[in-house]
Design a protein around this motif. Structure first.
Motif, PDB file in Angstrom:
ATOM      1  N   THR A  46       0.834  -1.190   0.000  1.00 50.13           N
ATOM      2  CA  THR A  46       0.000   0.000   0.000  1.00 50.13           C
ATOM      3  C   THR A  46       0.875   1.249   0.000  1.00 50.13           C
ATOM      4  N   ASP A  47       0.237   2.418   0.051  1.00 49.69           N
ATOM      5  CA  ASP A  47       0.957   3.700   0.122  1.00 49.69           C
ATOM      6  C   ASP A  47       1.885   3.876  -1.070  1.00 49.69           C
ATOM      7  N   LEU A  48       1.441   3.454  -2.247  1.00 48.46           N
ATOM      8  CA  LEU A  48       2.286   3.484  -3.441  1.00 48.46           C
ATOM      9  C   LEU A  48       2.253   4.850  -4.124  1.00 48.46           C
ATOM     10  N   GLU A  49       3.379   5.229  -4.701  1.00 50.27           N
ATOM     11  CA  GLU A  49       3.436   6.399  -5.574  1.00 50.27           C
ATOM     12  C   GLU A  49       3.642   5.885  -6.987  1.00 50.27           C
ATOM     13  N   VAL A  50       2.749   6.261  -7.897  1.00 48.75           N
ATOM     14  CA  VAL A  50       2.729   5.678  -9.234  1.00 48.75           C
ATOM     15  C   VAL A  50       2.957   6.753 -10.290  1.00 48.75           C
ATOM     16  N   PHE A  51       3.749   6.400 -11.291  1.00 49.40           N
ATOM     17  CA  PHE A  51       3.944   7.228 -12.477  1.00 49.40           C
ATOM     18  C   PHE A  51       3.432   6.420 -13.661  1.00 49.40           C
ATOM     19  N   SER A  52       2.372   6.889 -14.290  1.00 48.16           N
ATOM     20  CA  SER A  52       1.781   6.152 -15.405  1.00 48.16           C
ATOM     21  C   SER A  52       0.942   7.103 -16.233  1.00 48.16           C
ATOM     22  N   ASN A  53       0.748   6.782 -17.502  1.00 48.23           N
ATOM     23  CA  ASN A  53      -0.045   7.673 -18.349  1.00 48.23           C
ATOM     24  C   ASN A  53      -1.441   7.903 -17.802  1.00 48.23           C
ATOM     25  N   ASN A  54      -2.063   6.866 -17.264  1.00 52.03           N
ATOM     26  CA  ASN A  54      -3.394   6.980 -16.670  1.00 52.03           C
ATOM     27  C   ASN A  54      -3.515   5.893 -15.612  1.00 52.03           C
ATOM     28  N   CYS A  55      -4.712   5.670 -15.108  1.00 52.66           N
ATOM     29  CA  CYS A  55      -4.856   4.735 -13.986  1.00 52.66           C
ATOM     30  C   CYS A  55      -5.840   3.612 -14.288  1.00 52.66           C
ATOM     31  N   GLY A  56      -5.799   3.113 -15.526  1.00 49.87           N
ATOM     32  CA  GLY A  56      -6.671   2.000 -15.880  1.00 49.87           C
ATOM     33  C   GLY A  56      -8.139   2.388 -15.813  1.00 49.87           C
ATOM     34  N   VAL A  57      -8.988   1.408 -15.585  1.00 51.43           N
ATOM     35  CA  VAL A  57     -10.412   1.637 -15.364  1.00 51.43           C
ATOM     36  C   VAL A  57     -10.762   1.069 -13.991  1.00 51.43           C
ATOM     37  N   ASP A  58     -12.008   1.249 -13.583  1.00 48.51           N
ATOM     38  CA  ASP A  58     -12.378   0.923 -12.213  1.00 48.51           C
ATOM     39  C   ASP A  58     -12.049  -0.505 -11.801  1.00 48.51           C
ATOM     40  N   ASP A  59     -12.161  -1.459 -12.736  1.00 50.16           N
ATOM     41  CA  ASP A  59     -11.996  -2.861 -12.355  1.00 50.16           C
ATOM     42  C   ASP A  59     -10.849  -3.561 -13.069  1.00 50.16           C
ATOM     43  N   TYR A  60      -9.922  -2.788 -13.632  1.00 54.61           N
ATOM     44  CA  TYR A  60      -8.850  -3.421 -14.400  1.00 54.61           C
ATOM     45  C   TYR A  60      -7.619  -2.531 -14.413  1.00 54.61           C
ATOM     46  N   GLY A  61      -6.458  -3.175 -14.478  1.00 54.89           N
ATOM     47  CA  GLY A  61      -5.219  -2.413 -14.487  1.00 54.89           C
ATOM     48  C   GLY A  61      -4.973  -1.744 -13.146  1.00 54.89           C
ATOM     49  N   LEU A  62      -4.352  -0.576 -13.183  1.00 50.72           N
ATOM     50  CA  LEU A  62      -4.068   0.152 -11.947  1.00 50.72           C
ATOM     51  C   LEU A  62      -5.333   0.498 -11.181  1.00 50.72           C
ATOM     52  N   GLY A  63      -6.473   0.455 -11.859  1.00 51.30           N
ATOM     53  CA  GLY A  63      -7.736   0.751 -11.194  1.00 51.30           C
ATOM     54  C   GLY A  63      -8.034  -0.176 -10.023  1.00 51.30           C
ATOM     55  N   ILE A  64      -7.532  -1.411 -10.060  1.00 51.39           N
ATOM     56  CA  ILE A  64      -7.812  -2.330  -8.944  1.00 51.39           C
ATOM     57  C   ILE A  64      -7.004  -1.947  -7.707  1.00 51.39           C
ATOM     58  N   LEU A  65      -5.814  -1.407  -7.916  1.00 55.35           N
ATOM     59  CA  LEU A  65      -5.041  -0.903  -6.776  1.00 55.35           C
ATOM     60  C   LEU A  65      -5.671   0.364  -6.231  1.00 55.35           C
ATOM     61  N   LEU A  66      -6.125   1.213  -7.127  1.00 54.07           N
ATOM     62  CA  LEU A  66      -6.753   2.463  -6.715  1.00 54.07           C
ATOM     63  C   LEU A  66      -8.032   2.220  -5.934  1.00 54.07           C
ATOM     64  N   SER A  67      -8.871   1.324  -6.434  1.00 51.08           N
ATOM     65  CA  SER A  67     -10.147   1.036  -5.773  1.00 51.08           C
ATOM     66  C   SER A  67      -9.947   0.463  -4.375  1.00 51.08           C
ATOM     67  N   ASP A  68      -8.834  -0.238  -4.172  1.00 53.76           N
ATOM     68  CA  ASP A  68      -8.543  -0.825  -2.865  1.00 53.76           C
ATOM     69  C   ASP A  68      -7.686   0.100  -2.002  1.00 53.76           C
ATOM     70  N   ARG A  69      -7.578   1.353  -2.410  1.00 52.28           N
ATOM     71  CA  ARG A  69      -6.856   2.408  -1.664  1.00 52.28           C
ATOM     72  C   ARG A  69      -5.391   2.054  -1.445  1.00 52.28           C
ATOM     73  N   ARG A  70      -4.744   1.485  -2.446  1.00 54.23           N
ATOM     74  CA  ARG A  70      -3.329   1.136  -2.327  1.00 54.23           C
ATOM     75  C   ARG A  70      -2.409   2.248  -2.855  1.00 54.23           C
ATOM     76  N   ILE A  71      -2.975   3.196  -3.593  1.00 51.28           N
ATOM     77  CA  ILE A  71      -2.170   4.252  -4.209  1.00 51.28           C
ATOM     78  C   ILE A  71      -2.341   5.553  -3.430  1.00 51.28           C
ATOM     79  N   ARG A  72      -1.229   6.147  -3.020  1.00 49.38           N
ATOM     80  CA  ARG A  72      -1.238   7.413  -2.281  1.00 49.38           C
ATOM     81  C   ARG A  72      -1.142   8.613  -3.217  1.00 49.38           C
ATOM     82  N   ARG A  73      -0.325   8.454  -4.269  1.00 48.17           N
ATOM     83  CA  ARG A  73      -0.058   9.575  -5.172  1.00 48.17           C
ATOM     84  C   ARG A  73       0.165   9.043  -6.575  1.00 48.17           C
ATOM     85  N   ILE A  74      -0.323   9.779  -7.577  1.00 48.70           N
ATOM     86  CA  ILE A  74      -0.097   9.358  -8.961  1.00 48.70           C
ATOM     87  C   ILE A  74       0.257  10.557  -9.818  1.00 48.70           C
ATOM     88  N   THR A  75       1.246  10.382 -10.673  1.00 52.17           N
ATOM     89  CA  THR A  75       1.597  11.361 -11.701  1.00 52.17           C
ATOM     90  C   THR A  75       1.139  10.780 -13.025  1.00 52.17           C
TER      91      THR A  75
END
Length: 254
Positions: A46-75
């Motif tokens: 958890t508490d991840l800082e991510v650099f990526s073009n976008n954050c996937g969708v709600d149920d796929y890609g980075l979106g699954i980490l985001l939905s589970d509150r694992r990402i603290r900051r994203i660029t």
């Protein structure tokens, strides 16, 4: 020489700890390292800082980490079709640094080539350069953290803004083909951010659909040389999902 090949996505990401800085490849849902992302979710970091073009969708890609509150900051360069991304940002639950897409690409490339910063015209005369872009909102809707003003300089009568390189602890990327030395081939538009993210990561981990022996890939067709890749895992054919499908109604089609 120690083998770069790992038996599973779980073993390849096993030493990624909470608080890590991650550069994650892909564009929309194209060429995203989905199995490596799932392995991170399963690992509980958890508490991840991510650099990526976008954050996937709600149920796929980075979106699954985001939905589970694992990402603290994203660029990122855009929010895309992820409603939870927008909700968390506007609710003050997520810190977001939005940056022009070309600038994000160059910041990643610079990090991988040892360039600490560079000047670009993108963003000059806007909040990108002047500061004040909301990075994090407060719960009452006010701006809790705003971007600082950046250094600008004139070259040849034109003003440019100084942007700093991105360096990540780990990079997660997807390639259609790779060999056991880490040489990678990307499929079409999956080349957009995957090579750049791999370059920016201190430890770059690649999931590949097909894993072959050294020499089986024509050197002239290699998109990213193995010197940038620390670990590689074969995950097989990837599910090809569409980020947003737009179709005409039957009445319109007729």
């Amino acid at each position: 020489m120690t083998s770069k090949v790992y038996e599973s996505a779980a073993s390849a990401v096993a030493d990624i700890t909470s608080g890590a800085r991650l550069a994650v490849g892909g564009f929309g849902l194209c060429g995203i390292p989905d199995e490596l992302i799932q392995a991170l979710l399963d690992a509980g970091v958890t508490d991840l800082e991510v650099f990526s073009n976008n954050c996937g969708v709600d149920d796929y890609g980075l979106g699954i980490l985001l939905s589970d509150r694992r990402i603290r900051r994203i660029t990122a360069s855009y929010v895309g079709e992820n409603k939870e991304f927008a909700r968390q940002y506007l609710a003050g639950e997520l810190e977001v640094e939005l940056t022009p897409q070309g600038t994000l690409a160059e910041r990643l490339r610079a990090g991988g080539t040892g360039i600490p910063a560079f000047y670009t015209p993108a963003g000059v005369g806007s909040v990108v350069a002047d500061g004040g872009l909301p990075w994090r909102y407060a719960q009452d809707g006010s701006v809790a953290i705003a971007s600082p003003a950046k250094e600008t300089r004139v070259f040849g009568a034109k003003r440019y803004v100084l942007e700093e390189a991105i360096n990540a602890d780990f990079a997660l990327v997807h390639a259609v083909r790779g060999d056991t030395d880490g040489n990678l081939v990307f499929n079409r538009s999956a080349m957009n951010f995957n090579p750049l993210c791999a370059m920016a990561g201190r430890i770059a981990i690649a999931q590949v659909e097909e894993l072959v022996a050294p020499g089986d890939i024509d050197p002239a067709t290699v998109h990213l040389p193995g010197v940038f890749i620390s670990r590689i895992v074969r995950t097989g054919p990837q599910e090809k999902r569409i980020e947003k499908r737009t179709v005409r109604s039957a009445q319109e089609a007729n």
